[in-house]
Scaffold this motif. Structure first.
Motif, PDB file in Angstrom:
ATOM      1  N   ILE A   1       4.399  -1.289   3.191  1.00  0.00           N
ATOM      2  CA  ILE A   1       3.220  -1.448   4.048  1.00  0.00           C
ATOM      3  C   ILE A   1       3.286  -2.830   4.677  1.00  0.00           C
ATOM      4  O   ILE A   1       3.500  -3.830   3.979  1.00  0.00           O
ATOM      5  N   GLU A   2       3.135  -2.879   5.996  1.00  0.00           N
ATOM      6  CA  GLU A   2       3.036  -4.173   6.673  1.00  0.00           C
ATOM      7  C   GLU A   2       1.786  -4.188   7.524  1.00  0.00           C
ATOM      8  O   GLU A   2       1.640  -3.340   8.404  1.00  0.00           O
ATOM      9  N   GLY A   3       0.908  -5.118   7.247  1.00  0.00           N
ATOM     10  CA  GLY A   3      -0.363  -5.155   7.982  1.00  0.00           C
ATOM     11  C   GLY A   3      -1.121  -3.870   7.734  1.00  0.00           C
ATOM     12  O   GLY A   3      -1.285  -3.452   6.590  1.00  0.00           O
ATOM     13  N   GLU A   4      -1.538  -3.227   8.806  1.00  0.00           N
ATOM     14  CA  GLU A   4      -2.365  -2.020   8.661  1.00  0.00           C
ATOM     15  C   GLU A   4      -1.555  -0.732   8.610  1.00  0.00           C
ATOM     16  O   GLU A   4      -2.126   0.342   8.483  1.00  0.00           O
ATOM     17  N   HIS A   5      -0.227  -0.840   8.742  1.00  0.00           N
ATOM     18  CA  HIS A   5       0.572   0.372   8.906  1.00  0.00           C
ATOM     19  C   HIS A   5       1.651   0.521   7.842  1.00  0.00           C
ATOM     20  O   HIS A   5       2.017  -0.440   7.184  1.00  0.00           O
ATOM     21  N   ILE A   6       2.116   1.749   7.722  1.00  0.00           N
ATOM     22  CA  ILE A   6       3.297   2.001   6.905  1.00  0.00           C
ATOM     23  C   ILE A   6       4.501   1.605   7.757  1.00  0.00           C
ATOM     24  O   ILE A   6       4.645   2.079   8.891  1.00  0.00           O
ATOM     25  N   ALA A   7       5.323   0.706   7.229  1.00  0.00           N
ATOM     26  CA  ALA A   7       6.459   0.205   8.013  1.00  0.00           C
ATOM     27  C   ALA A   7       7.722   0.997   7.740  1.00  0.00           C
ATOM     28  O   ALA A   7       8.523   1.224   8.644  1.00  0.00           O
ATOM     29  N   ALA A   8       7.906   1.429   6.487  1.00  0.00           N
ATOM     30  CA  ALA A   8       9.166   2.110   6.163  1.00  0.00           C
ATOM     31  C   ALA A   8       9.054   2.869   4.846  1.00  0.00           C
ATOM     32  O   ALA A   8       8.251   2.512   3.982  1.00  0.00           O
ATOM     33  N   LEU A   9       9.856   3.926   4.746  1.00  0.00           N
ATOM     34  CA  LEU A   9      10.107   4.577   3.458  1.00  0.00           C
ATOM     35  C   LEU A   9      11.543   4.221   3.097  1.00  0.00           C
ATOM     36  O   LEU A   9      12.452   4.437   3.897  1.00  0.00           O
ATOM     37  N   VAL A  10      11.719   3.666   1.917  1.00  0.00           N
ATOM     38  CA  VAL A  10      12.995   3.074   1.560  1.00  0.00           C
ATOM     39  C   VAL A  10      13.573   3.803   0.352  1.00  0.00           C
ATOM     40  O   VAL A  10      12.838   4.129  -0.588  1.00  0.00           O
TER      41      VAL A  10
ATOM     42  N   LYS B   1      -3.125   9.444  10.804  1.00  0.00           N
ATOM     43  CA  LYS B   1      -3.571   9.653   9.437  1.00  0.00           C
ATOM     44  C   LYS B   1      -3.015  10.981   8.919  1.00  0.00           C
ATOM     45  O   LYS B   1      -2.532  11.800   9.692  1.00  0.00           O
ATOM     46  N   GLY B   2      -3.065  11.172   7.602  1.00  0.00           N
ATOM     47  CA  GLY B   2      -2.670  12.464   7.035  1.00  0.00           C
ATOM     48  C   GLY B   2      -1.225  12.567   6.613  1.00  0.00           C
ATOM     49  O   GLY B   2      -0.774  13.644   6.195  1.00  0.00           O
ATOM     50  N   VAL B   3      -0.476  11.442   6.664  1.00  0.00           N
ATOM     51  CA  VAL B   3       0.949  11.520   6.328  1.00  0.00           C
ATOM     52  C   VAL B   3       1.436  10.146   5.865  1.00  0.00           C
ATOM     53  O   VAL B   3       0.937   9.119   6.326  1.00  0.00           O
ATOM     54  N   ILE B   4       2.388  10.182   4.923  1.00  0.00           N
ATOM     55  CA  ILE B   4       3.077   8.955   4.534  1.00  0.00           C
ATOM     56  C   ILE B   4       4.338   8.897   5.388  1.00  0.00           C
ATOM     57  O   ILE B   4       5.323   9.604   5.108  1.00  0.00           O
ATOM     58  N   ALA B   5       4.295   8.122   6.445  1.00  0.00           N
ATOM     59  CA  ALA B   5       5.445   8.024   7.360  1.00  0.00           C
ATOM     60  C   ALA B   5       5.354   6.717   8.124  1.00  0.00           C
ATOM     61  O   ALA B   5       4.251   6.195   8.337  1.00  0.00           O
ATOM     62  N   PRO B   6       6.496   6.184   8.542  1.00  0.00           N
ATOM     63  CA  PRO B   6       6.471   4.937   9.311  1.00  0.00           C
ATOM     64  C   PRO B   6       5.593   5.079  10.547  1.00  0.00           C
ATOM     65  O   PRO B   6       5.644   6.101  11.228  1.00  0.00           O
ATOM     66  N   GLY B   7       4.774   4.086  10.803  1.00  0.00           N
ATOM     67  CA  GLY B   7       3.907   4.098  11.981  1.00  0.00           C
ATOM     68  C   GLY B   7       2.506   4.584  11.683  1.00  0.00           C
ATOM     69  O   GLY B   7       1.578   4.300  12.441  1.00  0.00           O
ATOM     70  N   ALA B   8       2.356   5.351  10.614  1.00  0.00           N
ATOM     71  CA  ALA B   8       1.012   5.850  10.268  1.00  0.00           C
ATOM     72  C   ALA B   8       0.156   4.707   9.731  1.00  0.00           C
ATOM     73  O   ALA B   8       0.682   3.700   9.230  1.00  0.00           O
ATOM     74  N   ASP B   9      -1.149   4.853   9.834  1.00  0.00           N
ATOM     75  CA  ASP B   9      -2.046   3.919   9.173  1.00  0.00           C
ATOM     76  C   ASP B   9      -1.701   3.877   7.679  1.00  0.00           C
ATOM     77  O   ASP B   9      -1.426   4.927   7.086  1.00  0.00           O
ATOM     78  N   ALA B  10      -1.750   2.706   7.108  1.00  0.00           N
ATOM     79  CA  ALA B  10      -1.458   2.592   5.670  1.00  0.00           C
ATOM     80  C   ALA B  10      -2.700   2.968   4.862  1.00  0.00           C
ATOM     81  O   ALA B  10      -3.306   2.144   4.171  1.00  0.00           O
ATOM     82  N   ASP B  11      -3.091   4.235   4.981  1.00  0.00           N
ATOM     83  CA  ASP B  11      -4.112   4.854   4.124  1.00  0.00           C
ATOM     84  C   ASP B  11      -3.316   5.549   3.018  1.00  0.00           C
ATOM     85  O   ASP B  11      -2.805   6.652   3.224  1.00  0.00           O
ATOM     86  N   VAL B  12      -3.193   4.893   1.910  1.00  0.00           N
ATOM     87  CA  VAL B  12      -2.251   5.343   0.882  1.00  0.00           C
ATOM     88  C   VAL B  12      -2.943   5.358  -0.478  1.00  0.00           C
ATOM     89  O   VAL B  12      -3.657   4.422  -0.815  1.00  0.00           O
ATOM     90  N   VAL B  13      -2.716   6.432  -1.235  1.00  0.00           N
ATOM     91  CA  VAL B  13      -3.263   6.531  -2.587  1.00  0.00           C
ATOM     92  C   VAL B  13      -2.124   6.627  -3.591  1.00  0.00           C
ATOM     93  O   VAL B  13      -1.225   7.460  -3.422  1.00  0.00           O
ATOM     94  N   VAL B  14      -2.158   5.758  -4.576  1.00  0.00           N
ATOM     95  CA  VAL B  14      -1.262   5.917  -5.723  1.00  0.00           C
ATOM     96  C   VAL B  14      -2.054   6.709  -6.755  1.00  0.00           C
ATOM     97  O   VAL B  14      -3.136   6.279  -7.183  1.00  0.00           O
ATOM     98  N   TYR B  15      -1.546   7.887  -7.095  1.00  0.00           N
ATOM     99  CA  TYR B  15      -2.282   8.817  -7.951  1.00  0.00           C
ATOM    100  C   TYR B  15      -1.536   8.990  -9.263  1.00  0.00           C
ATOM    101  O   TYR B  15      -0.327   9.249  -9.271  1.00  0.00           O
ATOM    102  N   ASP B  16      -2.245   8.860 -10.363  1.00  0.00           N
ATOM    103  CA  ASP B  16      -1.619   8.968 -11.684  1.00  0.00           C
ATOM    104  C   ASP B  16      -1.889  10.351 -12.275  1.00  0.00           C
ATOM    105  O   ASP B  16      -2.988  10.593 -12.811  1.00  0.00           O
ATOM    106  N   PRO B  17      -0.894  11.250 -12.210  1.00  0.00           N
ATOM    107  CA  PRO B  17      -1.135  12.612 -12.698  1.00  0.00           C
ATOM    108  C   PRO B  17      -1.230  12.669 -14.223  1.00  0.00           C
ATOM    109  O   PRO B  17      -1.731  13.643 -14.782  1.00  0.00           O
ATOM    110  N   GLY B  18      -0.790  11.615 -14.894  1.00  0.00           N
ATOM    111  CA  GLY B  18      -0.789  11.606 -16.359  1.00  0.00           C
ATOM    112  C   GLY B  18      -2.088  11.097 -16.966  1.00  0.00           C
ATOM    113  O   GLY B  18      -2.320  11.244 -18.170  1.00  0.00           O
TER     114      GLY B  18
END
Ligand code: URP
Ligand code: ZN
Ligand code: ZN
Ligand code: ZN
Length: 461
Positions: free
Chosen positions: A23-32, A381-398
């Motif tokens: 995440i850089e600034g307000e956006h997703i910059a890359a998936l690495v 919004k609605g996707v984890i991809a470069p350029g999208a707003d960094a609206d991101v949830v880390v979810y713990d299924p355990g």
């Protein structure tokens, strides 16, 4: 400011893979590819966790006037609660009072929300007065980023629109590309059943369910579909609760008609039995359409798999039990209609994954990706991809959690899901790059949330 979310499983509607999210600034910059070294100001270890696009709840009612009172969450408390539950965008309903204009209504809703939201927000418009001016003003609403218009076949004398009025609004929608959202219950017939029940001295909350039979949701849904067909307008059925209504939607979609529908967690997890709880408890579960007998639930889950139901929203419309719901003691028709839920949609739907009703990818699709596309916010919004707003949830299924009014963040004194034990919980939430929930605490700020000017429905053919 940059953040690297490492070692998580990135889940999009289209598939899942291990990737580090930069995440850089307000956006997703890359998936690495995991293991590649990337420099970032902060790193979060998401090993064993999911990384999903922030939830999008396209049906909320904050500070909504209803039945002589007002829904209990403000835009501030409601969006903070949304953030806690992994929802980073809401679309709320501006309500046109009879006799006033759509544009002044929109101004009023901006005045309530602007500067007060913790996460991003957009608006739909409720049309309760169909006339030449309102129809003309639909164009100005669209230009202002509000292109979905809710109408009511229920609530005669309040929001109710006649078939002729619906037809006229649908014609305008056809002309402009807007979407008509329909509250499909036959309010005229329902009002007769309500009056008969009250005349017979039947005033308990369960009567709310018994006087709004599923057939009258099925009938109204079919009628709305036929009106949409005649006019060529797209149609989105809100808060679908009954198998009869789903059958009508399925049949229309099978012919290729632009008909879409959402359901809500309460229809997947609660039932008429909750409305029938002893004493006045059932009032907590009064919303329209009403909770249905349990057997409707399996139809709704099937609809979610077949995509005849393509979105799950909450219809979050909280009223406190100790004062507001009491307005209807002895007369169920005076109980303010609505239930709280904005905080728990993502978690409740995750139970569908755990129970094998839906896949993880479908979970993300109905909670985030399709709402974004249906209401013109994708791929911002609605996707984890470069350029999208960094609206991101880390979810713990355990992780596990127990829902309770004692610990929830909505400004309402009860939970419809009190005592529900859930598998999985929201761990960390980013709203446009800003870490708003982490380590069990809220780190956001009022006014961070921005108005989302929306494009047209991206599913229209
Ligand atoms: O009972 C409900 N659903 N209250 C909110 C208003 C509506 O009809 O969506
Ligand atoms: Zn409604
Ligand atoms: Zn609603
Ligand atoms: Zn952006």
């Amino acid at each position: 400011m940059s953040t690297l979310i490492r070692n998580g499983l990135v889940i999009n509607a289209t598939g899942s893979h291990a990737a580090d999210v930069l995440i850089e600034g307000e956006h997703i910059a890359a998936l690495v590819t995991p293991g590649f070294s990337v420099r970032a100001d902060e790193e979060i270890d998401a090993a064993g966790k999911y990384v999903i696009p922030g939830g999008i709840d396209v049906h909320t009612h904050m500070e909504m006037p209803f039945g002589g009172t007002q829904s209990a969450d403000t835009f501030e408390t409601g969006t903070v609660a949304a953030a806690w539950g992994g929802t980073t965008t809401i679309v709320d309903f501006a309500v046109q009072p009879k006799g006033s204009s759509l544009l002044s209504t929109l101004d009023k809703w901006h005045a309530k929300a602007d500067g007060n939201c913790a996460v991003d927000y957009g608006f739909h418009m409720i049309i309760s007065d169909v006339n030449d001016q309102s129809l003309k003003e639909m164009e100005s609403c669209i230009a202002a980023g509000v292109n979905s218009f809710k109408m009511f076949m229920a609530y005669p004398g309040v929001f109710y629109a006649t078939d002729g009025e619906i037809l006229r609004a649908m014609q305008k929608a056809r002309e402009t590309g807007a979407t008509i959202m329909m509250h499909a219950e036959n309010g005229i017939a329902i009002d007769q059943l309500v009056a008969q029940a009250l005349a017979n001295g039947q005033g308990d909350p369960v009567q709310h369910g018994l006087t709004r039979p599923p057939e009258l949701e099925g009938e109204a849904t079919s009628r709305a579909i036929q009106l949409a067909k005649v006019t060529g307008s797209p149609l989105y059925i809100v808060h679908l609760s009954a198998a009869q209504a789903l059958d009508a939607v399925t049949a229309a979609r099978d012919t290729g008609q632009n008909v879409f529908a959402e359901t809500c967690p309460q229809y997947l997890y609660l039932s008429l039995e909750d409305l029938a709880r002893p004493g006045f408890e059932g009032a907590k579960y009064v919303a329209s359409p009403p909770l249905r007998p349990k057997e409707h639930q399996s139809s709704l889950w099937r609809g979610l798999r077949t995509n005849d139901l393509s979105v799950v929203s909450t219809d979050h419309c909280p009223f406190c039990f100790k004062d507001q719901k009491q307005l209807g003691v002895g007369d169920f028709s005076k109980i303010p209609n609505g239930m709280p839920g904005v905080e728990h949609r993502v978690d409740l739907l995750h139970q569908g994954v755990v129970k094998g009703e839906i896949t993880r990818e479908r979970w993300v699709e109905i909670a985030s990706t399709t709402p974004a596309r249906m209401f013109g916010m994708y791929p911002r919004k609605g996707v984890i991809a470069p350029g999208a707003d960094a609206d991101v949830v880390v979810y713990d299924p355990g992780a596990t959690q127990t829902i309770s009014a004692e610990t929830h963040h909505m400004a309402v004194d009860y939970s419809a899901y009190e005592g529900f034990e859930l598998a999985g919980r929201v761990d960390t939430v980013f709203s446009r790059g800003r870490k708003v929930i982490a380590d069990g605490a809220y780190h956001g700020s009022t006014g961070h949330g921005r108005f989302v000017s929306r494009d047209l429905n991206q599913y229209l053919v």
